[in-house]
Write an enzyme that holds these catalytic residues in place. Structure first.
Site, PDB file in Angstrom:
ATOM      1  N   GLY A  64      -6.149   0.857   5.253  1.00  0.00           N
ATOM      2  CA  GLY A  64      -5.021   1.623   5.931  1.00  0.00           C
ATOM      3  C   GLY A  64      -3.828   2.124   5.021  1.00  0.00           C
ATOM      4  O   GLY A  64      -3.878   2.354   3.768  1.00  0.00           O
ATOM      5  N   HIS A  70      -7.500   8.532   0.472  1.00  0.00           N
ATOM      6  CA  HIS A  70      -8.363   8.338   1.402  1.00  0.00           C
ATOM      7  C   HIS A  70      -8.779   9.529   2.334  1.00  0.00           C
ATOM      8  O   HIS A  70     -10.412   9.351   2.553  1.00  0.00           O
ATOM      9  CB  HIS A  70      -7.596   7.228   2.484  1.00  0.00           C
ATOM     10  CG  HIS A  70      -7.045   5.986   2.031  1.00  0.00           C
ATOM     11  ND1 HIS A  70      -5.680   5.785   1.856  1.00  0.00           N
ATOM     12  CD2 HIS A  70      -7.691   4.934   1.447  1.00  0.00           C
ATOM     13  CE1 HIS A  70      -5.230   4.800   1.387  1.00  0.00           C
ATOM     14  NE2 HIS A  70      -6.656   4.122   1.083  1.00  0.00           N
ATOM     15  N   GLY A  95     -13.042   5.255  -4.063  1.00  0.00           N
ATOM     16  CA  GLY A  95     -12.312   6.184  -4.932  1.00  0.00           C
ATOM     17  C   GLY A  95     -12.417   5.828  -6.437  1.00  0.00           C
ATOM     18  O   GLY A  95     -12.584   4.614  -6.411  1.00  0.00           O
ATOM     19  N   GLN A 123     -13.618  -1.534  -9.100  1.00  0.00           N
ATOM     20  CA  GLN A 123     -13.966  -1.978  -7.867  1.00  0.00           C
ATOM     21  C   GLN A 123     -14.965  -1.181  -7.566  1.00  0.00           C
ATOM     22  O   GLN A 123     -16.264  -1.728  -7.248  1.00  0.00           O
ATOM     23  CB  GLN A 123     -13.161  -1.567  -6.763  1.00  0.00           C
ATOM     24  CG  GLN A 123     -13.500  -1.786  -5.202  1.00  0.00           C
ATOM     25  CD  GLN A 123     -12.463  -1.488  -4.285  1.00  0.00           C
ATOM     26  OE1 GLN A 123     -11.565  -2.548  -4.046  1.00  0.00           O
ATOM     27  NE2 GLN A 123     -12.287  -0.362  -3.614  1.00  0.00           N
ATOM     28  N   MET A 165      -2.281   8.892  -6.397  1.00  0.00           N
ATOM     29  CA  MET A 165      -1.938   8.365  -5.038  1.00  0.00           C
ATOM     30  C   MET A 165      -2.424   6.896  -4.941  1.00  0.00           C
ATOM     31  O   MET A 165      -3.570   6.299  -5.248  1.00  0.00           O
ATOM     32  CB  MET A 165      -2.647   9.406  -3.992  1.00  0.00           C
ATOM     33  CG  MET A 165      -1.854  10.595  -3.963  1.00  0.00           C
ATOM     34  SD  MET A 165      -2.086  11.528  -2.569  1.00  0.00           S
ATOM     35  CE  MET A 165      -1.371  13.136  -3.071  1.00  0.00           C
TER      36      MET A 165
HETATM   37  O1  PAF Z   1     -10.131  -0.381  -1.958  1.00  0.00           O
HETATM   38  C1  PAF Z   1      -9.713  -0.784  -0.851  1.00  0.00           C
HETATM   39  O2  PAF Z   1      -8.800  -0.264  -0.019  1.00  0.00           O
HETATM   40  C2  PAF Z   1     -10.258  -2.264  -0.512  1.00  0.00           C
HETATM   41  O3  PAF Z   1     -10.271  -3.079  -1.813  1.00  0.00           O
HETATM   42  C3  PAF Z   1     -11.464  -2.240   0.333  1.00  0.00           C
HETATM   43  C4  PAF Z   1     -12.695  -1.647  -0.372  1.00  0.00           C
HETATM   44  C5  PAF Z   1     -11.152  -1.524   1.675  1.00  0.00           C
HETATM   45  C6  PAF Z   1     -11.913  -3.692   0.505  1.00  0.00           C
HETATM   46  O4  PAF Z   1     -10.771  -4.459   1.300  1.00  0.00           O
END
Ligand code: PAF
Length: 277
Positions: A28, A34, A144, A150, A181
């Site tokens: 969020g 996003h 991203g 990640q 960002m």
């Molecule tokens: O990148 C993020 O915002 C978070 O690590 C994710 C992938 C939504 C997992 O909580």
């Protein structure tokens, strides 16, 4: 756009969507980064599902879980404007009911970089993303490049656990002056916001040097570190020049690299990276 909270509401709404389904997991406080994922999912898939869940298990006790910025009303209207079909906003107890005991662990690629500084972080990320994938069952999921490690970790998990879906990694979205960002940019005051430019500036200087023929990993890390060290408000936590697929740190002459960094600007921890190739 439909908005749901529970697993059973999500499953019902998801089964009514046209295939293929594209999925954008988020915590969020949405920004252009996003929204670029949502847009790309919309171009490539018949339906788009977005989750908004500030995942407590990926925050260490001393981190910013409590203060992490939240604005669900703004987020849902932005998603509506972008044409998302379904937004899933679960409560903590929905994802982690009492007596919750199961975790997903990815090994080697979680150890360096962010994993070295935040040892419990990726256990929380992989567990929640696995649970979200199980529930949403997307054909494609969008992440991203800003969270470069990640993305590598999630790809590894998807390969290892045979999830039948494609991971799409989208470019970093930057402010006009270069700052990547991030929802955490909200924490920066005016002076810190200026000092935060040292991350992207250091990375861009190193990328330019690479393009002009500098190939030594130490020298490239040094360019980034020197730029950050010029800023009294910025404190470099690490700078890395790793292999982009294995995330192993490189030495000597390199052919390609993921140049990445974490920096405290005041109390705010920021990350950024560029790919050298
Ligand atoms: O990148 C993020 O915002 C978070 O690590 C994710 C992938 C939504 C997992 O909580």
């Amino acid at each position: 756009m439909k908005s749901v909270e529970t697993f059973s509401e999500l499953r019902k709404a998801r089964n009514e969507l046209a295939e293929p389904v594209g999925f954008v997991p988020t915590m969020g406080y949405l920004h252009e980064g996003h929204l670029s994922l949502v847009r790309q999912a919309g171009q490539e898939c018949a339906s788009v599902v977005v989750s908004i869940f500030v995942n407590p298990t990926q925050f260490a006790p001393e981190e910013d879980l409590e203060s992490y910025p939240r604005d669900i009303d703004r987020d849902t209207s932005l998603l509506e404007e972008e044409g998302a079909d379904l937004v899933w906003i679960p409560e903590d107890e929905e994802i982690y009911p009492e007596d919750y005991q199961s975790w997903v662990l990815v090994e080697e690629v979680t150890k360096p970089l962010e994993g070295a500084e935040r040892p419990t972080h990726f256990k929380g990320v992989t567990t929640v993303v696995a649970k979200l994938f199980n529930a949403v069952q997307p054909q494609k999921a969008y992440f991203g490049q800003k969270d470069a490690q990640q993305a590598v970790v999630i790809k590894q998990m998807v390969r290892d656990l045979n999830y039948p879906l494609d991971i799409v990694v989208c470019p970093i979205v930057r402010e006009p002056d270069g700052l990547a960002m991030s929802s955490r940019n909200k924490y920066l005051n005016k002076e810190e916001r200026k000092a935060a430019l040292s991350l992207s500036e250091g990375l861009f200087q190193a990328k330019k040097a690479f393009q002009q023929g500098v190939r030594d990993a130490d020298q490239l890390r040094g360019i980034v570190a020197n730029r950050v060290n010029e800023e009294p408000l910025a404190e470099l936590q690490y700078v890395s020049c790793a292999n982009p697929e294995t995330l192993k740190e490189q030495a000597g002459e390199i052919e390609k690299g993921l140049l990445s960094m974490a920096v405290f600007v005041g109390e705010t921890r920021l990350i950024d990276n560029v790919l050298l190739k």
